[in-house]
Design an enzyme around this catalytic site. Structure first.
Site, PDB file in Angstrom:
ATOM      1  N   THR A 141      -3.790   0.822   6.407  1.00 33.76           N
ATOM      2  CA  THR A 141      -4.992   1.241   5.981  1.00 33.76           C
ATOM      3  C   THR A 141      -6.331   0.624   6.359  1.00 33.76           C
ATOM      4  O   THR A 141      -6.211  -0.632   6.544  1.00 33.76           O
ATOM      5  CB  THR A 141      -4.859   1.539   4.279  1.00 33.76           C
ATOM      6  OG1 THR A 141      -3.815   2.108   3.820  1.00 33.76           O
ATOM      7  CG2 THR A 141      -5.947   1.717   3.796  1.00 33.76           C
ATOM      8  N   GLY A 187       0.437   1.731  -2.939  1.00 29.66           N
ATOM      9  CA  GLY A 187      -0.656   2.252  -3.629  1.00 29.66           C
ATOM     10  C   GLY A 187      -0.185   2.427  -5.255  1.00 29.66           C
ATOM     11  O   GLY A 187      -1.194   2.577  -6.145  1.00 29.66           O
ATOM     12  N   THR A 247      -5.776  -2.398  -0.165  1.00 29.86           N
ATOM     13  CA  THR A 247      -4.839  -1.980   0.691  1.00 29.86           C
ATOM     14  C   THR A 247      -3.187  -2.389   0.124  1.00 29.86           C
ATOM     15  O   THR A 247      -3.291  -3.549  -0.130  1.00 29.86           O
ATOM     16  CB  THR A 247      -5.007  -2.506   2.346  1.00 29.86           C
ATOM     17  OG1 THR A 247      -3.902  -1.954   2.830  1.00 29.86           O
ATOM     18  CG2 THR A 247      -5.316  -3.827   2.315  1.00 29.86           C
ATOM     19  N   GLY A 248      -2.250  -1.724   0.187  1.00 33.77           N
ATOM     20  CA  GLY A 248      -0.864  -1.996  -0.208  1.00 33.77           C
ATOM     21  C   GLY A 248      -0.407  -0.945  -0.745  1.00 33.77           C
ATOM     22  O   GLY A 248      -0.511   0.279  -0.601  1.00 33.77           O
ATOM     23  N   GLY A 269      -1.759   8.477  -2.779  1.00 35.63           N
ATOM     24  CA  GLY A 269      -1.842   6.951  -3.202  1.00 35.63           C
ATOM     25  C   GLY A 269      -3.023   6.209  -3.714  1.00 35.63           C
ATOM     26  O   GLY A 269      -3.869   7.209  -4.495  1.00 35.63           O
ATOM     27  N   ASP A 270      -3.350   5.329  -3.879  1.00 38.91           N
ATOM     28  CA  ASP A 270      -4.518   4.606  -4.495  1.00 38.91           C
ATOM     29  C   ASP A 270      -5.974   4.950  -3.870  1.00 38.91           C
ATOM     30  O   ASP A 270      -6.913   4.791  -4.453  1.00 38.91           O
ATOM     31  CB  ASP A 270      -4.391   3.076  -4.638  1.00 38.91           C
ATOM     32  CG  ASP A 270      -4.037   2.490  -3.342  1.00 38.91           C
ATOM     33  OD1 ASP A 270      -3.408   3.002  -2.591  1.00 38.91           O
ATOM     34  OD2 ASP A 270      -4.667   1.428  -3.135  1.00 38.91           O
ATOM     35  N   ARG A 308       2.315  13.507  -2.443  1.00 38.53           N
ATOM     36  CA  ARG A 308       2.032  12.174  -2.649  1.00 38.53           C
ATOM     37  C   ARG A 308       0.677  11.621  -2.531  1.00 38.53           C
ATOM     38  O   ARG A 308       0.317  11.873  -1.179  1.00 38.53           O
ATOM     39  CB  ARG A 308       3.216  11.015  -2.291  1.00 38.53           C
ATOM     40  CG  ARG A 308       2.887   9.681  -2.756  1.00 38.53           C
ATOM     41  CD  ARG A 308       2.118   8.865  -1.823  1.00 38.53           C
ATOM     42  NE  ARG A 308       2.003   7.545  -2.312  1.00 38.53           N
ATOM     43  CZ  ARG A 308       1.441   6.458  -1.489  1.00 38.53           C
ATOM     44  NH1 ARG A 308       0.520   6.887  -0.432  1.00 38.53           N
ATOM     45  NH2 ARG A 308       1.273   5.262  -2.068  1.00 38.53           N
TER      46      ARG A 308
HETATM   47  N1  ASP Z   1      -2.530   1.812  -0.241  1.00 35.03           N
HETATM   48  C1  ASP Z   1      -2.277   2.825   0.528  1.00 35.03           C
HETATM   49  C2  ASP Z   1      -1.468   3.904  -0.379  1.00 35.03           C
HETATM   50  O1  ASP Z   1      -0.703   3.331  -1.030  1.00 35.03           O
HETATM   51  C3  ASP Z   1      -1.342   2.220   1.737  1.00 35.03           C
HETATM   52  C4  ASP Z   1      -1.712   1.087   2.304  1.00 35.03           C
HETATM   53  O2  ASP Z   1      -2.902   0.518   1.953  1.00 35.03           O
HETATM   54  O3  ASP Z   1      -1.114   0.397   3.436  1.00 35.03           O
HETATM   55  O4  ASP Z   1      -1.626   5.113   0.110  1.00 35.03           O
END
Ligand code: ASP
Length: 361
Positions: A227, A281, A278-279, A257-258, A255
């Site tokens: 991301t 979500g 990032t991570g 995410g965040d 789905r």
């Molecule tokens: N946060 C993002 C999501 O969950 C993915 C990511 O940041 O790698 O969609």
């Protein structure tokens, strides 16, 4: 007696006042992942910019020197784009949007071209942007035809009365607003398709899989998500944050995410800080990570560095999540905090000092 108490109180008050003023203008101590916008003597009009290109199990041993050089090159190109805008007196919003555009256009990152695939083999893109001056925000979710989702998020913020638009409706709005529309095949990259195929194979071989197991598979958890995000403080003291993503490989059922959720993936407030996450979500949503950092600063008076550590190193792992954030505060202090093995990242201060990082150190 009363007079002596009065004098003591007055001296104390003066002391607190002086400390507050000087503390306000003293950027935090620099560490590897915390830097300040302007070195001492350069406090006037500090400006600063930080970017990330995703957090995850990014290990030196899995990287070739050529690949690493490619990442560094795009990270540098992206951050210099925003830096030049800020240096020339441009807005934080312009800086974060144009910087993210560069990363969206690169196949290296999981945003725009190069986004990960859904379970059905599609690319569904999410993005959001926030203006710290007005607390205006815009976001899009699940778009499949808009070349630069962050540009659409900004258009939602500025040209509609809404905050989040999703899927076909968001795409119709993009067309109406004259944004660049592409065929969904534009987002295809072979490496992302291979990643999806690997996960699908694994799903098939797991006897008691139920979709949920596959989605939350440790392989996915540890994947280099990719991301992208950018936060900036401009010369007028305005903060802005932007995040763009393809989400997580093999996502299904629409789905989201965040990244398009204001307060989770993106937050900006001129009184506190600008944050892009990032991570994994789901955990960033449940922990309201970006807003939580701002709230710790606003209500508890914590420094950006301490607030980011509290949320990323304590609260997030406590919930079971992993990932990282980049942030800049209203004084220009910059933070890149993550609890994964690595995070693609870069920062630049007002002096033009560039820091590019990938691994923990
Ligand atoms: N946060 C993002 C999501 O969950 C993915 C990511 O940041 O790698 O969609």
């Amino acid at each position: 007696m009363i007079k002596r108490t009065f004098i003591r109180t007055a001296v104390l008050a003066l002391g607190i006042f002086c400390c507050t003023v000087s503390c306000k203008h003293t950027p935090e101590t620099s560490t590897d992942t915390t830097t300040s916008a302007a070195p001492s003597g350069q406090q006037k009009e500090p400006f600063a910019i930080v970017i990330h290109g995703g957090a995850g199990t990014i290990l030196r041993k899995n990287m070739t020197p050529e690949r690493e050089a490619e990442y560094r090159k795009v990270l540098e190109k992206a951050i210099r784009t925003g830096y030049d805008i800020l240096k020339n007196g441009g807005s934080g919003l312009d800086a974060v949007q144009k910087t993210v555009n560069v990363m969206e256009n690169s196949p290296l990152f999981n945003a725009g071209k190069g986004a990960v695939f859904t379970h059905d083999g599609k690319n569904e893109l999410d993005a959001s942007i926030m203006d710290g001056k007005t607390l205006n925000a815009g976001a899009v979710a699940g778009v499949t035809t808009v070349k630069n989702p962050i540009t659409l998020a900004r258009t939602v913020m500025e040209k509609s009365e809404h905050v989040i638009l999703a899927r076909k409706g968001a795409e119709d709005f993009a067309e109406e607003q004259g944004l660049e529309i592409v065929d969904p095949s534009y987002f295809y990259t072979e490496s992302r398709m291979k990643a999806l195929e690997r996960i699908r194979e694994r799903e098939k071989s797991e006897l008691d899989h139920d979709g949920k197991t596959a989605f939350y598979d440790p392989i996915i958890k540890d994947a280099k998500f990719g991301t992208v995000g950018c936060v900036a403080l401009d010369k007028n003291g305005n903060l802005a944050a932007a995040t763009s993503t393809g989400g997580m490989t093999n996502k299904r059922w629409g789905r989201i995410g965040d990244s398009p959720i204001i307060g989770a993936g993106t937050y900006a407030n001129n009184q506190t800080c600008a944050v892009s996450s990032t991570g994994w979500g789901e955990f960033f949503i449940r922990g309201m990570v970006a807003y939580d950092i701002s709230a710790l600063m606003e209500y508890k008076g914590m420094s950006l560095k301490d607030a980011a550590k509290e949320v990323i190193q304590k609260k997030l792992p406590g919930l079971g999540g992993n990932g990282g954030i980049i942030a800049v505060d209203h004084l220009g202090n910059m933070v890149m905090e993550f609890n994964t093995a690595g995070m693609y990242r870069a920062s630049m201060n007002a002096k033009g000092e560039l820091h590019v990082g990938i691994y923990e150190n």
